[in-house]
Design an enzyme around this catalytic site. Sequence first.
Site, PDB file in Angstrom:
ATOM      1  N   SER A  74       0.813  -1.268   0.041  1.00 55.03           N
ATOM      2  CA  SER A  74      -0.081  -0.155  -0.067  1.00 55.03           C
ATOM      3  C   SER A  74       0.784   1.425  -0.093  1.00 55.03           C
ATOM      4  CB  SER A  74      -0.754   0.259   1.070  1.00 55.03           C
ATOM      5  OG  SER A  74      -0.178   0.221   2.583  1.00 55.03           O
ATOM      6  N   LYS A  75       0.252   2.481   0.013  1.00 53.98           N
ATOM      7  CA  LYS A  75       0.916   3.658  -0.196  1.00 53.98           C
ATOM      8  C   LYS A  75       1.467   3.903   1.257  1.00 53.98           C
ATOM      9  CE  LYS A  75       0.330   8.557  -1.144  1.00 53.98           C
ATOM     10  NZ  LYS A  75       1.403   8.741  -0.225  1.00 53.98           N
TER      11      LYS A  75
END
Length: 511
Positions: A264-265
Amino acid sequence: MREVRVRFAPSPTGALHIGGVRTALYNYLLARKHGGTMILRIEDTDQTRFVPGAEEYILESLAWAGIEIDEGVSKGGPHAPYRQSERKVIYKQYADQLVNDGKAYYAFDTEQELDAMRERLKTQGSSDQQYSSGTRNSMKNSLTLSAIDVKEKLDSKTPFVIRLKVPVNEEIKLVDLIRGEVNVNSSQIDDKVLMKSDGMPTYHLANVVDDYLMKISHVIRGEEWLPSAPLHVLLYKFLGWEKEMPQFAHLPLLLKADGNGKLSKRDADKAGFPIFPIDWTDPKTKEFSKGFRENGYLPQALVNFLAFLGWNPGTTQEIFSVKELINAFTLERIGKAGAKFDIHKAQWFNQQYLRAKTDEELSEYLFNSLKTENIDCSVEKAKKICAAMKERVTYPSDFWELGKFFFRAPTQFDEQVVSKKWNDDTTKFLGVYLDEIKKLSLVTAENSKSLLEKTSLITGIASGKIMQTFRVALTGGASGPDLMMTMEIIGKEEVTSRISFALDNIKVRVS
Ligand code: GLU
Protein backbone atom coordinates in the site's frame (compact mmCIF):
# COMPACT_ATOMS: atom_id res chain seq x y z
CA MET A 1 -3.86 -15.21 -33.92
CA ARG A 2 -6.34 -12.37 -33.74
CA GLU A 3 -4.92 -8.86 -34.24
CA VAL A 4 -3.52 -7.78 -30.91
CA ARG A 5 -5.32 -4.73 -29.55
CA VAL A 6 -4.83 -4.05 -25.88
CA ARG A 7 -5.86 -1.20 -23.66
CA PHE A 8 -4.77 0.46 -20.49
CA ALA A 9 -7.94 1.80 -18.91
CA PRO A 10 -7.21 3.79 -15.77
CA SER A 11 -9.76 5.82 -13.85
CA PRO A 12 -8.64 9.39 -13.16
CA THR A 13 -9.20 9.13 -9.44
CA GLY A 14 -5.75 10.20 -8.27
CA ALA A 15 -2.12 9.47 -8.95
CA LEU A 16 -1.25 6.36 -10.89
CA HIS A 17 -0.02 3.66 -8.52
CA ILE A 18 3.17 1.89 -9.57
CA GLY A 19 1.08 -1.28 -10.08
CA GLY A 20 -0.84 0.63 -12.73
CA VAL A 21 2.40 1.38 -14.53
CA ARG A 22 3.18 -2.35 -14.51
CA THR A 23 -0.26 -3.09 -16.00
CA ALA A 24 0.32 -0.50 -18.71
CA LEU A 25 3.78 -1.93 -19.37
CA TYR A 26 2.58 -5.51 -19.80
CA ASN A 27 -0.09 -4.33 -22.22
CA TYR A 28 2.50 -2.33 -24.11
CA LEU A 29 4.96 -5.22 -24.31
CA LEU A 30 2.33 -7.56 -25.70
CA ALA A 31 1.20 -4.97 -28.24
CA ARG A 32 4.74 -4.31 -29.44
CA LYS A 33 5.65 -7.99 -29.54
CA HIS A 34 2.85 -8.75 -31.94
CA GLY A 35 2.88 -5.52 -33.92
CA GLY A 36 -0.43 -4.69 -32.28
CA THR A 37 -2.05 -1.54 -30.95
CA MET A 38 -1.82 -0.04 -27.48
CA ILE A 39 -4.88 1.96 -26.51
CA LEU A 40 -5.34 4.41 -23.66
CA ARG A 41 -8.91 4.74 -22.47
CA ILE A 42 -9.87 6.96 -19.58
CA GLU A 43 -12.62 5.38 -17.48
CA ASP A 44 -14.18 8.40 -15.85
CA THR A 45 -17.81 7.39 -15.45
CA ASP A 46 -17.71 7.74 -11.69
CA GLN A 47 -17.97 11.49 -11.44
CA THR A 48 -17.86 11.42 -7.66
CA ARG A 49 -14.31 10.06 -7.72
CA PHE A 50 -12.98 12.31 -10.48
CA VAL A 51 -9.77 14.11 -9.52
CA PRO A 52 -8.65 17.07 -11.60
CA GLY A 53 -5.16 16.67 -13.01
CA ALA A 54 -5.19 12.88 -12.72
CA GLU A 55 -5.53 12.32 -16.48
CA GLU A 56 -2.62 14.64 -17.25
CA TYR A 57 -0.65 12.85 -14.56
CA ILE A 58 -1.32 9.46 -16.15
CA LEU A 59 -0.22 10.74 -19.57
CA GLU A 60 2.97 12.28 -18.22
CA SER A 61 3.82 9.16 -16.22
CA LEU A 62 3.40 6.86 -19.22
CA ALA A 63 5.41 9.17 -21.44
CA TRP A 64 8.22 9.28 -18.88
CA ALA A 65 8.25 5.48 -18.61
CA GLY A 66 8.44 5.24 -22.40
CA ILE A 67 5.10 3.45 -22.69
CA GLU A 68 3.85 4.74 -26.00
CA ILE A 69 0.19 5.01 -26.81
CA ASP A 70 -0.94 4.29 -30.37
CA GLU A 71 -4.58 5.11 -30.03
CA GLY A 72 -6.63 6.83 -27.36
CA VAL A 73 -6.81 9.92 -25.21
CA SER A 74 -4.20 12.43 -26.39
CA LYS A 75 -3.73 10.46 -29.62
CA GLY A 76 -7.17 10.05 -31.14
CA GLY A 77 -8.05 7.13 -33.39
CA PRO A 78 -10.88 5.33 -35.18
CA HIS A 79 -12.85 4.65 -32.00
CA ALA A 80 -12.77 8.15 -30.51
CA PRO A 81 -13.76 9.52 -28.12
CA TYR A 82 -11.61 7.52 -25.68
CA ARG A 83 -12.86 9.23 -22.56
CA GLN A 84 -15.89 7.31 -21.28
CA SER A 85 -17.72 10.39 -20.00
CA GLU A 86 -17.91 11.49 -23.65
CA ARG A 87 -19.48 8.22 -24.78
CA LYS A 88 -22.74 8.32 -22.79
CA VAL A 89 -25.05 7.94 -25.78
CA ILE A 90 -23.22 4.81 -26.90
CA TYR A 91 -23.74 3.03 -23.58
CA LYS A 92 -27.38 4.01 -23.39
CA GLN A 93 -28.03 2.27 -26.68
CA TYR A 94 -26.68 -1.03 -25.35
CA ALA A 95 -28.41 -0.68 -22.01
CA ASP A 96 -31.67 -0.19 -23.89
CA GLN A 97 -30.91 -3.23 -26.02
CA LEU A 98 -30.46 -5.35 -22.89
CA VAL A 99 -33.74 -4.09 -21.45
CA ASN A 100 -35.58 -4.78 -24.71
CA ASP A 101 -34.12 -8.29 -24.84
CA GLY A 102 -35.24 -9.00 -21.29
CA LYS A 103 -31.66 -9.22 -20.03
CA ALA A 104 -31.86 -6.09 -17.93
CA TYR A 105 -34.63 -4.09 -16.27
CA TYR A 106 -35.50 -0.69 -14.87
CA ALA A 107 -35.39 -0.37 -11.11
CA PHE A 108 -37.13 2.56 -9.41
CA ASP A 109 -36.32 1.76 -5.80
CA THR A 110 -35.35 4.71 -3.64
CA GLU A 111 -32.40 4.65 -1.23
CA GLN A 112 -34.85 4.15 1.65
CA GLU A 113 -36.48 1.22 -0.08
CA LEU A 114 -33.12 -0.39 -0.71
CA ASP A 115 -32.15 0.10 2.93
CA ALA A 116 -35.44 -1.38 4.03
CA MET A 117 -34.85 -4.44 1.86
CA ARG A 118 -31.43 -4.99 3.41
CA GLU A 119 -32.85 -4.56 6.89
CA ARG A 120 -35.64 -7.02 6.18
CA LEU A 121 -33.23 -9.64 4.89
CA LYS A 122 -30.93 -9.11 7.83
CA THR A 123 -33.70 -9.66 10.37
CA GLN A 124 -34.74 -12.76 8.45
CA GLY A 125 -31.22 -14.02 9.07
CA SER A 126 -30.16 -14.01 5.44
CA SER A 127 -26.43 -13.69 4.93
CA ASP A 128 -26.95 -12.26 1.45
CA GLN A 129 -28.68 -8.90 1.31
CA GLN A 130 -28.16 -8.18 -2.34
CA TYR A 131 -30.51 -7.09 -5.07
CA SER A 132 -30.63 -10.35 -7.01
CA SER A 133 -32.85 -13.13 -8.34
CA GLY A 134 -33.99 -13.83 -4.80
CA THR A 135 -35.08 -10.29 -4.03
CA ARG A 136 -35.88 -8.59 -7.31
CA ASN A 137 -39.46 -9.86 -7.29
CA SER A 138 -40.28 -7.97 -4.13
CA MET A 139 -38.82 -4.69 -5.37
CA LYS A 140 -40.07 -1.78 -7.44
CA ASN A 141 -38.87 -2.55 -10.94
CA SER A 142 -40.05 -3.23 -14.46
CA LEU A 143 -40.31 -6.95 -13.65
CA THR A 144 -42.83 -6.37 -10.86
CA LEU A 145 -44.67 -3.26 -12.06
CA SER A 146 -47.17 -3.25 -14.90
CA ALA A 147 -46.06 -1.95 -18.29
CA ILE A 148 -48.36 1.04 -17.83
CA ASP A 149 -46.81 1.87 -14.44
CA VAL A 150 -43.33 1.59 -15.87
CA LYS A 151 -44.21 3.88 -18.78
CA GLU A 152 -45.80 6.37 -16.43
CA LYS A 153 -42.69 6.42 -14.24
CA LEU A 154 -40.36 6.84 -17.17
CA ASP A 155 -42.54 9.60 -18.66
CA SER A 156 -42.67 11.45 -15.37
CA LYS A 157 -38.88 11.22 -15.06
CA THR A 158 -38.90 9.14 -11.89
CA PRO A 159 -35.25 8.39 -11.16
CA PHE A 160 -34.25 4.86 -12.15
CA VAL A 161 -31.27 2.64 -12.69
CA ILE A 162 -30.92 -0.22 -15.15
CA ARG A 163 -29.97 -3.52 -13.57
CA LEU A 164 -28.67 -6.69 -15.17
CA LYS A 165 -31.06 -9.62 -14.84
CA VAL A 166 -28.57 -12.22 -13.71
CA PRO A 167 -29.87 -15.75 -14.40
CA VAL A 168 -30.50 -18.17 -11.56
CA ASN A 169 -28.03 -21.00 -11.00
CA GLU A 170 -26.08 -20.88 -14.22
CA GLU A 171 -22.41 -21.87 -14.48
CA ILE A 172 -20.26 -19.07 -15.87
CA LYS A 173 -16.96 -20.24 -17.19
CA LEU A 174 -13.99 -18.19 -18.27
CA VAL A 175 -10.44 -19.06 -19.13
CA ASP A 176 -7.89 -16.69 -17.71
CA LEU A 177 -4.52 -16.87 -19.47
CA ILE A 178 -2.73 -16.69 -16.13
CA ARG A 179 -5.09 -18.45 -13.78
CA GLY A 180 -6.60 -21.04 -16.05
CA GLU A 181 -10.27 -21.94 -15.86
CA VAL A 182 -12.43 -19.89 -13.50
CA ASN A 183 -15.95 -21.12 -12.75
CA VAL A 184 -18.55 -19.10 -10.96
CA ASN A 185 -22.21 -19.82 -10.32
CA SER A 186 -24.41 -16.94 -11.40
CA SER A 187 -26.21 -17.09 -8.03
CA GLN A 188 -23.10 -15.51 -6.55
CA ILE A 189 -23.58 -12.41 -8.68
CA ASP A 190 -26.09 -9.72 -7.80
CA ASP A 191 -28.18 -7.77 -10.30
CA LYS A 192 -25.47 -5.19 -10.93
CA VAL A 193 -26.43 -1.67 -11.87
CA LEU A 194 -25.46 -1.01 -15.48
CA MET A 195 -26.82 2.52 -15.84
CA LYS A 196 -26.96 4.92 -12.94
CA SER A 197 -29.75 7.41 -12.28
CA ASP A 198 -27.52 10.24 -13.57
CA GLY A 199 -27.49 8.57 -17.00
CA MET A 200 -23.90 7.45 -16.66
CA PRO A 201 -23.02 3.81 -17.16
CA THR A 202 -21.24 1.90 -14.42
CA TYR A 203 -17.74 0.57 -14.92
CA HIS A 204 -19.01 -2.89 -15.92
CA LEU A 205 -21.21 -1.82 -18.81
CA ALA A 206 -18.86 0.86 -20.14
CA ASN A 207 -15.85 -1.43 -19.90
CA VAL A 208 -17.48 -4.29 -21.79
CA VAL A 209 -19.07 -2.09 -24.44
CA ASP A 210 -15.81 -0.27 -25.09
CA ASP A 211 -13.67 -3.40 -25.17
CA TYR A 212 -16.06 -4.79 -27.75
CA LEU A 213 -16.32 -1.63 -29.87
CA MET A 214 -12.59 -0.99 -29.69
CA LYS A 215 -11.96 -4.58 -30.79
CA ILE A 216 -9.82 -5.40 -27.77
CA SER A 217 -8.17 -8.81 -28.11
CA HIS A 218 -6.66 -9.14 -24.62
CA VAL A 219 -7.79 -7.64 -21.34
CA ILE A 220 -4.68 -7.44 -19.18
CA ARG A 221 -5.38 -5.92 -15.78
CA GLY A 222 -4.80 -6.31 -12.07
CA GLU A 223 -6.06 -9.27 -10.09
CA GLU A 224 -8.50 -7.04 -8.21
CA TRP A 225 -10.69 -7.13 -11.31
CA LEU A 226 -10.92 -10.92 -11.47
CA PRO A 227 -14.18 -11.03 -9.45
CA SER A 228 -15.77 -8.76 -12.09
CA ALA A 229 -14.75 -10.97 -15.00
CA PRO A 230 -17.64 -13.50 -14.78
CA LEU A 231 -20.10 -10.63 -14.85
CA HIS A 232 -18.36 -9.28 -17.93
CA VAL A 233 -18.58 -12.71 -19.57
CA LEU A 234 -22.30 -12.67 -18.89
CA LEU A 235 -22.60 -9.25 -20.49
CA TYR A 236 -20.75 -10.40 -23.61
CA LYS A 237 -23.17 -13.28 -23.85
CA PHE A 238 -26.28 -11.14 -23.33
CA LEU A 239 -25.12 -8.61 -25.88
CA GLY A 240 -24.44 -11.35 -28.43
CA TRP A 241 -20.71 -10.72 -28.54
CA GLU A 242 -19.41 -14.04 -27.24
CA LYS A 243 -17.32 -14.65 -30.33
CA GLU A 244 -15.61 -11.27 -30.03
CA MET A 245 -14.91 -11.64 -26.33
CA PRO A 246 -11.31 -10.72 -25.48
CA GLN A 247 -8.99 -13.09 -23.69
CA PHE A 248 -8.41 -12.28 -20.04
CA ALA A 249 -5.14 -12.09 -18.15
CA HIS A 250 -5.34 -10.97 -14.52
CA LEU A 251 -1.95 -9.90 -13.19
CA PRO A 252 -0.72 -10.99 -9.76
CA LEU A 253 -0.94 -8.55 -6.87
CA LEU A 254 2.04 -6.48 -5.79
CA LEU A 255 2.98 -7.53 -2.27
CA LYS A 256 5.12 -6.00 0.43
CA ALA A 257 8.78 -7.07 0.29
CA ASP A 258 8.23 -9.74 2.96
CA GLY A 259 5.29 -11.13 1.02
CA ASN A 260 2.95 -10.26 3.88
CA GLY A 261 -0.01 -8.56 2.27
CA LYS A 262 -0.68 -6.10 -0.48
CA LEU A 263 1.72 -3.22 -1.00
CA SER A 264 0.00 0.00 0.00
CA LYS A 265 0.97 3.64 -0.22
CA ARG A 266 1.20 3.68 3.56
CA ASP A 267 3.75 0.85 3.54
CA ALA A 268 5.81 2.68 0.95
CA ASP A 269 5.59 5.98 2.86
CA LYS A 270 6.64 4.25 6.06
CA ALA A 271 9.62 2.58 4.43
CA GLY A 272 10.52 5.84 2.67
CA PHE A 273 10.22 4.85 -0.96
CA PRO A 274 7.96 6.15 -3.74
CA ILE A 275 4.82 4.40 -4.91
CA PHE A 276 3.91 6.85 -7.71
CA PRO A 277 5.90 7.17 -10.94
CA ILE A 278 6.29 10.96 -10.75
CA ASP A 279 5.67 13.67 -8.14
CA TRP A 280 2.06 14.10 -7.14
CA THR A 281 0.24 16.65 -5.02
CA ASP A 282 -3.27 15.61 -4.10
CA PRO A 283 -5.43 18.56 -5.15
CA LYS A 284 -7.82 18.08 -2.22
CA THR A 285 -5.59 17.24 0.72
CA LYS A 286 -2.49 18.98 -0.71
CA GLU A 287 -0.54 15.92 0.39
CA PHE A 288 2.68 15.71 -1.59
CA SER A 289 4.20 12.39 -2.70
CA LYS A 290 7.58 12.15 -4.35
CA GLY A 291 7.79 10.09 -7.52
CA PHE A 292 10.28 7.52 -8.79
CA ARG A 293 11.39 10.05 -11.41
CA GLU A 294 12.18 12.76 -8.88
CA ASN A 295 13.86 10.21 -6.60
CA GLY A 296 16.38 9.64 -9.34
CA TYR A 297 15.19 6.40 -10.93
CA LEU A 298 15.98 6.08 -14.61
CA PRO A 299 12.85 5.16 -16.57
CA GLN A 300 14.61 2.19 -18.23
CA ALA A 301 15.65 0.84 -14.84
CA LEU A 302 12.16 1.19 -13.44
CA VAL A 303 10.65 -0.50 -16.49
CA ASN A 304 13.13 -3.39 -16.21
CA PHE A 305 12.30 -3.74 -12.51
CA LEU A 306 8.53 -3.61 -13.12
CA ALA A 307 8.75 -6.17 -15.93
CA PHE A 308 10.05 -8.68 -13.40
CA LEU A 309 7.21 -8.10 -10.95
CA GLY A 310 5.14 -11.09 -11.92
CA TRP A 311 6.90 -12.10 -15.12
CA ASN A 312 10.21 -13.82 -15.69
CA PRO A 313 12.05 -14.79 -18.86
CA GLY A 314 12.85 -18.32 -17.68
CA THR A 315 16.59 -17.60 -17.80
CA THR A 316 19.02 -15.94 -15.41
CA GLN A 317 19.29 -12.76 -17.46
CA GLU A 318 18.02 -9.78 -15.50
CA ILE A 319 19.06 -6.73 -17.47
CA PHE A 320 16.69 -6.27 -20.39
CA SER A 321 16.40 -3.29 -22.67
CA VAL A 322 12.83 -2.48 -23.68
CA LYS A 323 13.54 -4.09 -27.04
CA GLU A 324 14.71 -7.27 -25.33
CA LEU A 325 11.67 -7.24 -23.06
CA ILE A 326 9.40 -6.99 -26.08
CA ASN A 327 11.11 -10.00 -27.64
CA ALA A 328 11.10 -12.12 -24.52
CA PHE A 329 7.67 -11.21 -23.13
CA THR A 330 4.84 -13.73 -23.14
CA LEU A 331 1.67 -13.86 -21.07
CA GLU A 332 2.39 -17.56 -20.38
CA ARG A 333 5.40 -16.61 -18.31
CA ILE A 334 3.42 -14.46 -15.89
CA GLY A 335 3.00 -16.20 -12.55
CA LYS A 336 -0.09 -16.52 -10.39
CA ALA A 337 1.64 -15.80 -7.10
CA GLY A 338 1.78 -12.25 -5.78
CA ALA A 339 4.96 -10.37 -6.71
CA LYS A 340 7.09 -9.11 -3.85
CA PHE A 341 7.96 -5.47 -4.28
CA ASP A 342 11.52 -5.05 -3.04
CA ILE A 343 12.76 -1.49 -3.41
CA HIS A 344 16.34 -2.69 -3.04
CA LYS A 345 15.92 -4.55 -6.28
CA ALA A 346 14.71 -1.36 -7.94
CA GLN A 347 17.80 0.39 -6.61
CA TRP A 348 19.98 -2.41 -7.92
CA PHE A 349 18.51 -2.01 -11.40
CA ASN A 350 19.12 1.73 -11.19
CA GLN A 351 22.75 1.12 -10.27
CA GLN A 352 23.20 -1.25 -13.19
CA TYR A 353 21.72 1.23 -15.64
CA LEU A 354 23.87 4.06 -14.30
CA ARG A 355 27.03 1.94 -14.55
CA ALA A 356 26.26 1.16 -18.16
CA LYS A 357 26.46 4.85 -19.08
CA THR A 358 29.60 6.55 -20.37
CA ASP A 359 31.54 8.94 -18.13
CA GLU A 360 30.46 11.71 -20.43
CA GLU A 361 26.77 10.91 -19.99
CA LEU A 362 27.21 10.61 -16.24
CA SER A 363 29.04 13.92 -16.02
CA GLU A 364 25.83 15.61 -17.17
CA TYR A 365 24.25 14.54 -13.90
CA LEU A 366 27.14 15.99 -11.96
CA PHE A 367 26.98 19.25 -13.92
CA ASN A 368 23.28 19.53 -13.07
CA SER A 369 24.11 19.49 -9.38
CA LEU A 370 27.13 21.75 -9.78
CA LYS A 371 25.01 24.33 -11.55
CA THR A 372 22.69 24.65 -8.57
CA GLU A 373 25.69 24.83 -6.27
CA ASN A 374 27.34 27.44 -8.47
CA ILE A 375 30.53 25.43 -8.84
CA ASP A 376 32.71 25.48 -11.93
CA CYS A 377 34.29 22.27 -13.15
CA SER A 378 36.08 21.20 -16.31
CA VAL A 379 34.61 18.43 -18.41
CA GLU A 380 37.75 16.36 -17.86
CA LYS A 381 37.52 16.61 -14.10
CA ALA A 382 33.79 15.82 -14.11
CA LYS A 383 34.39 12.73 -16.22
CA LYS A 384 37.13 11.53 -13.89
CA ILE A 385 34.91 12.02 -10.85
CA CYS A 386 32.12 10.07 -12.50
CA ALA A 387 34.47 7.25 -13.45
CA ALA A 388 35.71 7.07 -9.87
CA MET A 389 32.21 7.20 -8.37
CA LYS A 390 30.36 5.02 -10.87
CA GLU A 391 30.40 1.85 -8.77
CA ARG A 392 29.18 3.65 -5.68
CA VAL A 393 26.12 5.57 -6.86
CA THR A 394 22.47 4.57 -6.83
CA TYR A 395 20.94 7.81 -8.11
CA PRO A 396 22.27 10.48 -10.48
CA SER A 397 22.36 13.02 -7.63
CA ASP A 398 24.80 10.77 -5.74
CA PHE A 399 27.68 11.95 -7.92
CA TRP A 400 27.35 15.23 -6.07
CA GLU A 401 25.96 13.98 -2.76
CA LEU A 402 28.66 11.36 -2.25
CA GLY A 403 31.35 13.29 -4.10
CA LYS A 404 31.14 16.77 -2.53
CA PHE A 405 34.66 16.31 -1.14
CA PHE A 406 36.02 16.62 -4.68
CA PHE A 407 35.00 20.26 -4.53
CA ARG A 408 34.94 21.14 -0.86
CA ALA A 409 37.67 20.45 1.65
CA PRO A 410 36.34 18.64 4.71
CA THR A 411 35.83 20.63 7.86
CA GLN A 412 34.60 17.67 9.83
CA PHE A 413 36.16 14.25 10.07
CA ASP A 414 34.56 10.87 10.63
CA GLU A 415 34.53 10.67 14.40
CA GLN A 416 34.65 6.92 14.71
CA VAL A 417 37.73 6.54 12.55
CA VAL A 418 39.41 9.49 14.21
CA SER A 419 38.80 8.27 17.75
CA LYS A 420 39.77 4.70 16.99
CA LYS A 421 42.56 5.04 14.48
CA TRP A 422 44.09 8.51 14.42
CA ASN A 423 47.37 7.99 16.23
CA ASP A 424 51.03 8.95 16.20
CA ASP A 425 51.70 6.62 13.28
CA THR A 426 49.14 8.56 11.26
CA THR A 427 50.61 11.95 11.99
CA LYS A 428 54.15 10.71 11.41
CA PHE A 429 53.19 9.10 8.11
CA LEU A 430 51.15 12.04 6.89
CA GLY A 431 53.87 14.50 7.91
CA VAL A 432 56.45 12.71 5.75
CA TYR A 433 53.97 12.24 2.93
CA LEU A 434 53.22 15.94 3.00
CA ASP A 435 56.89 16.88 2.74
CA GLU A 436 57.39 14.48 -0.15
CA ILE A 437 54.34 15.48 -2.12
CA LYS A 438 55.38 19.12 -2.00
CA LYS A 439 58.39 18.15 -4.08
CA LEU A 440 56.22 16.89 -6.93
CA SER A 441 55.13 19.24 -9.68
CA LEU A 442 51.99 17.27 -10.44
CA VAL A 443 50.06 14.68 -8.45
CA THR A 444 48.81 11.65 -10.34
CA ALA A 445 47.19 8.44 -9.13
CA GLU A 446 50.42 6.69 -10.02
CA ASN A 447 53.00 8.91 -8.35
CA SER A 448 50.87 9.37 -5.24
CA LYS A 449 50.89 5.58 -4.94
CA SER A 450 54.69 5.41 -5.34
CA LEU A 451 54.91 8.08 -2.69
CA LEU A 452 52.86 5.93 -0.38
CA GLU A 453 55.42 3.15 -0.71
CA LYS A 454 58.30 5.57 -0.29
CA THR A 455 56.75 7.04 2.86
CA SER A 456 56.30 3.55 4.21
CA LEU A 457 59.98 2.86 3.76
CA ILE A 458 61.02 6.14 5.35
CA THR A 459 58.73 5.82 8.37
CA GLY A 460 58.69 2.08 8.76
CA ILE A 461 54.86 2.24 8.97
CA ALA A 462 52.85 -0.02 6.67
CA SER A 463 50.60 2.14 4.53
CA GLY A 464 47.70 -0.26 5.08
CA LYS A 465 47.63 0.78 8.74
CA ILE A 466 47.01 4.41 8.03
CA MET A 467 44.91 4.25 4.85
CA GLN A 468 41.61 4.91 6.53
CA THR A 469 42.84 7.86 8.53
CA PHE A 470 44.54 9.16 5.39
CA ARG A 471 41.19 9.01 3.64
CA VAL A 472 39.51 10.81 6.52
CA ALA A 473 42.13 13.54 6.36
CA LEU A 474 41.56 14.05 2.64
CA THR A 475 37.82 13.57 2.34
CA GLY A 476 36.37 13.66 5.85
CA GLY A 477 34.63 10.32 5.29
CA ALA A 478 35.48 6.75 6.18
CA SER A 479 34.82 5.32 2.75
CA GLY A 480 34.87 6.46 -0.84
CA PRO A 481 36.42 5.90 -4.23
CA ASP A 482 40.07 5.03 -4.90
CA LEU A 483 42.16 7.39 -2.81
CA MET A 484 45.03 7.74 -5.27
CA MET A 485 42.63 8.73 -8.02
CA THR A 486 40.92 11.09 -5.59
CA MET A 487 44.29 12.82 -5.08
CA GLU A 488 44.87 13.09 -8.81
CA ILE A 489 41.43 14.67 -9.23
CA ILE A 490 41.66 17.21 -6.43
CA GLY A 491 45.29 18.10 -7.35
CA LYS A 492 48.51 18.89 -5.52
CA GLU A 493 47.48 22.20 -3.90
CA GLU A 494 44.36 20.73 -2.43
CA VAL A 495 46.06 17.54 -1.25
CA THR A 496 48.76 19.44 0.59
CA SER A 497 46.40 21.95 2.14
CA ARG A 498 44.00 19.23 3.27
CA ILE A 499 46.74 17.12 4.87
CA SER A 500 48.10 20.21 6.64
CA PHE A 501 44.66 21.17 7.86
CA ALA A 502 43.99 17.68 9.15
CA LEU A 503 47.34 17.54 10.95
CA ASP A 504 46.63 20.89 12.56
CA ASN A 505 43.03 20.22 13.48
CA ILE A 506 42.57 16.60 14.36
CA LYS A 507 43.54 16.59 17.97
CA VAL A 508 42.34 13.27 19.22
CA ARG A 509 45.27 10.94 19.59
CA VAL A 510 45.22 7.30 20.36
CA SER A 511 48.51 5.90 21.41
N1 GLU B 1 -10.95 1.52 -14.85
C1 GLU B 1 -10.40 0.33 -14.28
C2 GLU B 1 -9.24 0.74 -13.40
O1 GLU B 1 -9.24 1.83 -12.93
C3 GLU B 1 -9.97 -0.57 -15.41
C4 GLU B 1 -10.01 -2.03 -15.11
C5 GLU B 1 -9.89 -2.80 -16.41
O2 GLU B 1 -8.78 -2.74 -16.97
O3 GLU B 1 -10.84 -3.38 -16.83
O4 GLU B 1 -8.32 0.02 -13.14
